[in-house]
Design a protein around this motif. Sequence first.
Motif, PDB file in Angstrom:
ATOM      1  N   PHE A 247       0.732  -1.332  -0.093  1.00  0.00           N
ATOM      2  CA  PHE A 247      -0.023  -0.221  -0.113  1.00  0.00           C
ATOM      3  C   PHE A 247       0.806   1.352   0.094  1.00  0.00           C
ATOM      4  O   PHE A 247       0.492   2.177  -0.910  1.00  0.00           O
ATOM      5  N   SER A 278      -2.102  -4.874   1.930  1.00  0.00           N
ATOM      6  CA  SER A 278      -1.777  -4.209   3.086  1.00  0.00           C
ATOM      7  C   SER A 278      -0.433  -4.849   3.903  1.00  0.00           C
ATOM      8  O   SER A 278      -0.497  -5.957   3.835  1.00  0.00           O
ATOM      9  N   ASP A 378      -8.145  -5.825   3.921  1.00  0.00           N
ATOM     10  CA  ASP A 378      -7.891  -4.524   3.816  1.00  0.00           C
ATOM     11  C   ASP A 378      -7.748  -3.912   2.235  1.00  0.00           C
ATOM     12  O   ASP A 378      -7.133  -4.654   1.360  1.00  0.00           O
ATOM     13  N   PHE A 383      -6.881   2.591   2.376  1.00  0.00           N
ATOM     14  CA  PHE A 383      -5.735   3.283   2.842  1.00  0.00           C
ATOM     15  C   PHE A 383      -5.835   4.703   2.331  1.00  0.00           C
ATOM     16  O   PHE A 383      -5.390   5.532   3.139  1.00  0.00           O
TER      17      PHE A 383
END
Length: 403
Positions: A247, A278, A378, A383
């Motif tokens: 990320f 992530s 995620d 993010f």
Amino acid sequence: MSLSFSSNLITLHSPKHQNLLINFPSEPSQFFKLFRVSPTTPSTKSYQPIKFSNQRFKLYASLTQSQAVEPTQSPFRNKSPKDVNVLVVGSTGYIGKFVVKELIRRGFNVVAIARERSGIRGKNDKDETLAQLRGANVCFSDVTNLNSFEESLKKLGFSFDVVVSCLASRSGGVKDSWKIDYEATRNSLVAGKKFGASHFVLLSAICVQKPLLEFQRAKLKFEAELMKEAEEDGGFTYSIVRPTAFFKSLGGQVELVKDGKPYVMFGDGKLCACKPISEPDLASFIVDCVMKEDKINRVLPIGGPGKALTPLEQGEMLFKLLGKEPKFLKVPIGIMDFAIDAAEFGKIGRYYAAESMLILDPDTGEYSDEKTPSYGNDTLEEFFARVLREGMAGQELGEQTIF
């Protein structure tokens, strides 16, 4: 390496303090000027593309998901995590910190190897490192020096069951790649086995499928030796984890776009794609490899949830979160060819501008979204939203942002 944009200037930052500066006139149709700032005189040697044979391509791409030998049952897999000793090298690196945290959360006994000055450019002293790795037994040593490293482990007075290596060269330069991605990682294998380890979990990279860069060649050389070790020693096993993009390596433009700058991309923004994962999800997958038998003696490519995203789609996602009309700066990919001869980091920039971080099908020679496994929960959108709210604190790009 990182990409930044300010006004009409793009800078590709090198950890060796050699920067590629791309200067854009106010009119996009005008000529793009490319020059290099360097402490040495630039080479006049013309760039010759790296030749990559189809046979070699198929060899490396076919290593995507492999099984080497059927191992004998390792005794530590019958133990509770609290009775399993795990040695972590590269523990202060970006992914290493998350891996140590996840191992501790699951109850393993963790010995984390760290330099006396850790972090980006050695900014953290011993006290900061101890606080960062709280819950682990921290051993300050130099994994690049095998004798010194073995002596440090000997002083600890106990054996290990598993080694987890999160070592990675920060620069991707030729010397650094072979020193860290190969030599230091091999030292961790030799020392780990000497002190009892029967399983080795290696954090590698999905881009080694198409090895045009030195750090990729260094990683592949160690991968091959690790596999050979398992073939020759039936009581020893490995898991090789090859993640896609992280990320943080995709977050370098979030705050710039928030401030009104355009989103910079090469070509039409569709030259490459990735399934970003992530850091906590990747750490969880790596720790799964410590005990799970279905991950023994396998090369394990892994990406995050959802479909693969191109730079264009990443930019559109960011503008949607901001509620702004998309504004892109499209850089011709050919401009990177002028950077190739400048330094290894120029080659790295060119590679990541055009190559997808997905499974490379050895039969078709195409990258495959569908064949790239997904893991975790995620998402990149979450993010981006968090960075827009909180900034990139704790997500510093430092010297290595793209592998």
